[in-house]
Design a protein around this motif. Structure first.
Motif, PDB file in Angstrom:
ATOM      1  N   GLU A  35      18.365   9.700  63.452  1.00 23.40           N
ATOM      2  CA  GLU A  35      16.468  10.118  62.959  1.00 23.40           C
ATOM      3  C   GLU A  35      15.926   9.687  62.925  1.00 23.40           C
ATOM      4  N   MET A  36      14.703   9.907  62.845  1.00 23.43           N
ATOM      5  CA  MET A  36      13.245   9.049  61.934  1.00 23.43           C
ATOM      6  C   MET A  36      12.888   9.808  61.975  1.00 23.43           C
ATOM      7  N   ALA A  37      11.274   9.476  60.715  1.00 27.06           N
ATOM      8  CA  ALA A  37      10.714  10.195  60.395  1.00 27.06           C
ATOM      9  C   ALA A  37       9.249   9.219  59.610  1.00 27.06           C
ATOM     10  N   ALA A  38       8.054   9.810  59.812  1.00 33.22           N
ATOM     11  CA  ALA A  38       6.733   9.219  60.027  1.00 33.22           C
ATOM     12  C   ALA A  38       6.208   8.659  57.737  1.00 33.22           C
ATOM     13  N   ASP A  39       7.026   9.944  57.021  1.00 30.91           N
ATOM     14  CA  ASP A  39       6.779   9.816  55.623  1.00 30.91           C
ATOM     15  C   ASP A  39       7.967  10.029  55.313  1.00 30.91           C
ATOM     16  N   GLY A  40       8.115  10.147  53.638  1.00 28.62           N
ATOM     17  CA  GLY A  40       8.884  10.376  53.278  1.00 28.62           C
ATOM     18  C   GLY A  40       9.307  12.278  52.591  1.00 28.62           C
ATOM     19  N   GLU A  41       7.709  12.806  52.983  1.00 30.30           N
ATOM     20  CA  GLU A  41       8.199  14.348  52.857  1.00 30.30           C
ATOM     21  C   GLU A  41       8.716  14.754  54.720  1.00 30.30           C
ATOM     22  N   GLN A  42       8.556  14.093  55.554  1.00 30.11           N
ATOM     23  CA  GLN A  42       9.233  14.408  56.941  1.00 30.11           C
ATOM     24  C   GLN A  42      10.769  13.970  56.509  1.00 30.11           C
ATOM     25  N   LEU A  54      23.569   6.847  55.566  1.00 26.41           N
ATOM     26  CA  LEU A  54      22.368   5.383  55.213  1.00 26.41           C
ATOM     27  C   LEU A  54      20.898   5.882  55.930  1.00 26.41           C
ATOM     28  N   ILE A  55      20.076   5.997  55.151  1.00 24.49           N
ATOM     29  CA  ILE A  55      18.432   5.967  54.713  1.00 24.49           C
ATOM     30  C   ILE A  55      17.986   4.405  55.011  1.00 24.49           C
ATOM     31  N   ILE A  56      17.134   3.946  55.868  1.00 29.22           N
ATOM     32  CA  ILE A  56      15.857   2.782  55.739  1.00 29.22           C
ATOM     33  C   ILE A  56      14.978   3.437  55.230  1.00 29.22           C
ATOM     34  N   SER A  57      14.114   3.140  53.766  1.00 29.38           N
ATOM     35  CA  SER A  57      12.773   3.524  54.454  1.00 29.38           C
ATOM     36  C   SER A  57      11.798   2.767  53.526  1.00 29.38           C
ATOM     37  N   ASP A  58      11.500   2.879  54.214  1.00 38.27           N
ATOM     38  CA  ASP A  58       9.810   2.027  54.528  1.00 38.27           C
ATOM     39  C   ASP A  58       9.544   2.798  52.401  1.00 38.27           C
ATOM     40  N   LEU A  59       8.445   1.841  52.073  1.00 41.82           N
ATOM     41  CA  LEU A  59       8.168   1.345  50.068  1.00 41.82           C
ATOM     42  C   LEU A  59       7.215   2.410  50.657  1.00 41.82           C
ATOM     43  N   ASN A  60       5.512   1.750  50.924  1.00 42.56           N
ATOM     44  CA  ASN A  60       4.398   2.221  51.147  1.00 42.56           C
ATOM     45  C   ASN A  60       4.267   3.030  51.904  1.00 42.56           C
ATOM     46  N   MET A  61       3.972   4.313  51.986  1.00 47.87           N
ATOM     47  CA  MET A  61       4.014   5.275  53.220  1.00 47.87           C
ATOM     48  C   MET A  61       3.123   6.225  52.298  1.00 47.87           C
ATOM     49  N   LYS A  63       1.599  10.512  51.690  1.00 46.59           N
ATOM     50  CA  LYS A  63       2.300  11.445  51.362  1.00 46.59           C
ATOM     51  C   LYS A  63       3.225  10.870  50.387  1.00 46.59           C
ATOM     52  N   LEU A  64       4.391  10.661  50.483  1.00 51.08           N
ATOM     53  CA  LEU A  64       5.762  10.362  49.627  1.00 51.08           C
ATOM     54  C   LEU A  64       5.735   8.941  49.319  1.00 51.08           C
ATOM     55  N   ASP A  65       5.221   8.068  49.179  1.00 55.42           N
ATOM     56  CA  ASP A  65       6.482   7.283  49.621  1.00 55.42           C
ATOM     57  C   ASP A  65       8.118   6.480  49.233  1.00 55.42           C
ATOM     58  N   GLY A  66       8.066   5.722  49.305  1.00 51.91           N
ATOM     59  CA  GLY A  66       9.335   5.488  49.694  1.00 51.91           C
ATOM     60  C   GLY A  66      10.274   5.400  48.119  1.00 51.91           C
ATOM     61  N   LEU A  67       9.308   4.960  46.735  1.00 48.05           N
ATOM     62  CA  LEU A  67      10.592   5.753  45.857  1.00 48.05           C
ATOM     63  C   LEU A  67       9.877   6.729  45.310  1.00 48.05           C
ATOM     64  N   GLY A  68       9.136   7.060  45.548  1.00 48.49           N
ATOM     65  CA  GLY A  68       9.345   9.272  45.977  1.00 48.49           C
ATOM     66  C   GLY A  68      10.320   9.700  46.567  1.00 48.49           C
ATOM     67  N   PHE A  69      10.450   8.950  47.471  1.00 52.56           N
ATOM     68  CA  PHE A  69      11.222   9.929  48.247  1.00 52.56           C
ATOM     69  C   PHE A  69      13.018   9.378  47.822  1.00 52.56           C
ATOM     70  N   LEU A  70      13.342   8.450  47.345  1.00 53.00           N
ATOM     71  CA  LEU A  70      14.346   7.969  46.820  1.00 53.00           C
ATOM     72  C   LEU A  70      14.871   8.700  45.259  1.00 53.00           C
ATOM     73  N   ARG A  71      13.811   9.013  44.880  1.00 49.69           N
ATOM     74  CA  ARG A  71      13.716   9.934  43.721  1.00 49.69           C
ATOM     75  C   ARG A  71      14.286  10.671  43.918  1.00 49.69           C
ATOM     76  N   ALA A  72      13.774  11.749  45.104  1.00 50.43           N
ATOM     77  CA  ALA A  72      13.395  13.408  45.702  1.00 50.43           C
ATOM     78  C   ALA A  72      15.564  12.626  46.432  1.00 50.43           C
ATOM     79  N   VAL A  73      15.254  12.100  47.160  1.00 56.07           N
ATOM     80  CA  VAL A  73      17.348  12.263  47.496  1.00 56.07           C
ATOM     81  C   VAL A  73      18.735  11.742  46.432  1.00 56.07           C
TER      82      VAL A  73
END
Length: 129
Positions: A35-42, A54-61, A63-73
């Motif tokens: 699956e693919m998403a364009a930002d941490g919110e998606q 497995l999540i492979i996420s960029d840091l700088n995005m 709406k919700l950056d990589g660290l914020g997305f990681l914390r939410a996960v």
């Protein structure tokens, strides 16, 4: 981890080209359920509907950056055990320490190679079959 074909992956990056390169790399490794998403919110919405192994996420995005997305996960019981690899243009110690405190499993510095992508995934999930 079972065969690569059994792994469900989520790629989160605001750059379409990066998402496509990572997807192609995962497919070369035998991972097909992507699956693919364009930002941490998606990305978070996707994880709530269909959690990935497995999540492979960029840091700088936006709406919700990589660290914020990681914390939410990590804060959500159904998703907290997903393997999380952060992609970044920065390899500095401060970033790495912050990401580790947030629960990242591994990271890759852009630009990455296929062997480094495989190595980062196998360091987290075990050898791909």
């Amino acid at each position: 981890m079972p065969a690569a074909s059994a792994i469900r992956a989520l790629i989160v990056d605001d750059q379409l080209t990066s998402r496509a390169l990572i997807r192609d790399g995962l497919q070369q490794l035998g991972i097909q359920d992507i699956e693919m998403a364009a930002d941490g919110e998606q990305g978070l919405k996707v994880m709530m509907q269909k959690p990935a192994h497995l999540i492979i996420s960029d840091l700088n995005m936006p709406k919700l950056d990589g660290l914020g997305f990681l914390r939410a996960v990590r804060a959500n019981p159904p998703t907290k055990n997903a393997a999380f690899i952060m992609l970044t243009g920065r390899g500095d110690r401060e970033f790495i320490e912050k990401a580790v405190k947030c629960g990242v499993n591994n990271y890759l510095v852009k630009p990455f190679t296929m062997p480094s992508l495989r190595g980062a995934i196998e360091a987290v999930l075990g050898r791909l079959k």
